[in-house]
Design an enzyme around this catalytic site. Structure first.
Site, short mmCIF file in Angstrom:
data_model
loop_
_atom_site.label_atom_id
_atom_site.label_comp_id
_atom_site.label_asym_id
_atom_site.label_seq_id
_atom_site.Cartn_x
_atom_site.Cartn_y
_atom_site.Cartn_z
N HIS A 97 20.58 -84.71 45.74
CA HIS A 97 21.48 -85.65 45.07
C HIS A 97 22.61 -84.92 44.31
O HIS A 97 22.40 -83.89 43.68
CB HIS A 97 20.71 -86.52 44.09
N ASN A 132 17.03 -85.20 50.44
CA ASN A 132 18.32 -85.79 50.08
C ASN A 132 18.70 -85.16 48.74
O ASN A 132 18.20 -85.55 47.69
CB ASN A 132 18.19 -87.31 49.98
N ARG A 192 29.49 -91.65 49.46
CA ARG A 192 28.77 -90.74 48.56
C ARG A 192 28.73 -89.35 49.18
O ARG A 192 29.05 -89.17 50.37
CB ARG A 192 27.33 -91.23 48.33
N LYS A 198 -2.37 -60.21 59.62
CA LYS A 198 -1.38 -59.64 58.69
C LYS A 198 -0.23 -60.62 58.54
O LYS A 198 0.29 -61.15 59.52
CB LYS A 198 -0.88 -58.30 59.22
N THR A 209 -6.55 -55.66 59.77
CA THR A 209 -5.21 -56.24 59.67
C THR A 209 -4.16 -55.13 59.72
O THR A 209 -3.04 -55.34 60.17
CB THR A 209 -5.03 -57.08 58.38
N GLN A 256 17.83 -91.34 56.93
CA GLN A 256 16.94 -91.73 58.02
C GLN A 256 17.72 -91.90 59.33
O GLN A 256 17.29 -91.41 60.39
CB GLN A 256 16.25 -93.07 57.66
#
Ligand SMILES: O=c1[nH]c(=O)c2[nH]c(=O)[nH]c2[nH]1
Length: 309
Positions: free
Chosen positions: A265, A263, A182, A11, A57, A237
């Protein structure tokens, strides 16, 4: 001829909310989405339309709720998942493997007059706590082993400086300009393995594993946030690796750590058409968040067994 190479079932998306009334009048809560799957001598349901070995289930869903009511581990995703996964394999002679995944939603106590409230909670973030437990009883019910992988997902973070990206490959495909300042934003997806050394695990042994899963989760979350905030990042990284190193250093029970960091942006909007400076890092104040595409930076870091202490 066809060969059934993999068969498992169970399930998914079992939603359960557990409250605990403590003696001091406070309440604890946990809201989970549970997936519980089994493997074993179940092939004939696929190949011969024979359901005689199929635990419905629906029954598996019932077990999730019964364990939530009765397990001493009803607030610990790792221990609860171990408990249910060990039960599934030990209770049914013909089931040899189980997999229990839990997604925990974030409920935090509401601060009232500076103090966490006794029984009122707020969903203060998309962050999910994950655990994924697999039990393998293939070698025998008295030789069950377990693997535990836990983690964090959808933890959204953003910093407005101390992030750069420079000195990368410049060739005929390059249009990106290097930046020494940035925005850095990501949705943290982190998972870490916690090896369980016992070669004969039982439900009653769960309480005595000597592993504080709660403390490990808090440590991973804290490290993720603190390194993100304080590391002067040369790249996603490099920041990712710093997080992994610290988690392994601080948590002896963690075997390896994987991060998957998009990342996300944020591009400075060019307003030159209006005579406004907004593109150089020092001028940029208005940004366009971009959903797609995003970078995606992934690494798994394990303990270096050859390293000298
Ligand atoms: O931190 C980053 N790593 C990259 O690999 C990369 N590539 C890119 O275009 N921007 C970034 N940023």
């Amino acid at each position: 001829m066809a060969l059934l190479k993999l068969a498992k079932y169970g399930k998914d998306k079992v939603r359960v909310f557990r409250m605990v009334r403590n003696a001091d009048g406070t309440h604890d809560v946990a809201e989970w989405i549970v997936c519980a799957l089994v493997e074993g001598e179940i092939e004939k349901a696929w190949t011969e339309s024979d359901n005689s070995n199929i635990v419905a289930t629906d029954s598996i869903k019932n077990m999730v709720y019964l364990f939530s009511k009765q397990s001493p581990h009803c607030l610990s995703p790792e221990k609860f998942a171990l408990d249910l996964a060990l039960h599934l394999v030990s209770h049914y002679a013909h089931l040899h493997k189980s997999h229990v995944d839990i997604t925990q939603l974030k409920w935090s106590r509401i601060p009232v007059a500076g103090k966490p409230h006794k029984h009122s909670f707020v969903r203060n973030g998309d962050e999910k706590r994950l655990t994924s437990v697999s039990v393998d009883g293939t070698a025998g019910k008295d030789k069950m082993t377990a693997t535990v992988t836990s983690g964090i997902k959808d933890l959204l973070v953003l910093k407005t400086t101390e992030s750069s990206f420079e000195n990368y490959v410049f060739d005929k495909f390059t249009t990106l300009k290097p930046v020494d300042d940035r925005i850095f934003s990501t949705a943290v997806d982190c998972s870490y393995t916690i090896p369980i050394s016992s070669s004969s695990l039982t439900r009653s042994a769960i309480a005595n594993l000597g592993i504080d899963f709660e403390a490990i989760y808090r440590s991973v979350e804290k490290t993720t946030l603190e390194i993100f905030a304080t590391h002067n990042s040369a790249s996603v990284q490099a920041t990712l690796y710093q997080m992994c190193e610290k988690i392994l250093k601080d948590n002896k029970h963690v075997g390896e750590v994987t991060y998957k960091l998009p990342n996300k942006h944020y591009f400075a909007v060019d307003m030159a058409y209006y005579g406004l400076k907004n593109t150089a890092p020092k001028d940029a104040e208005v940004f366009m968040p971009v959903d797609a595409p995003s970078g995606l930076i992934i690494a798994t870091v394990a303990r270096d067994a050859s390293a000298k202490l």
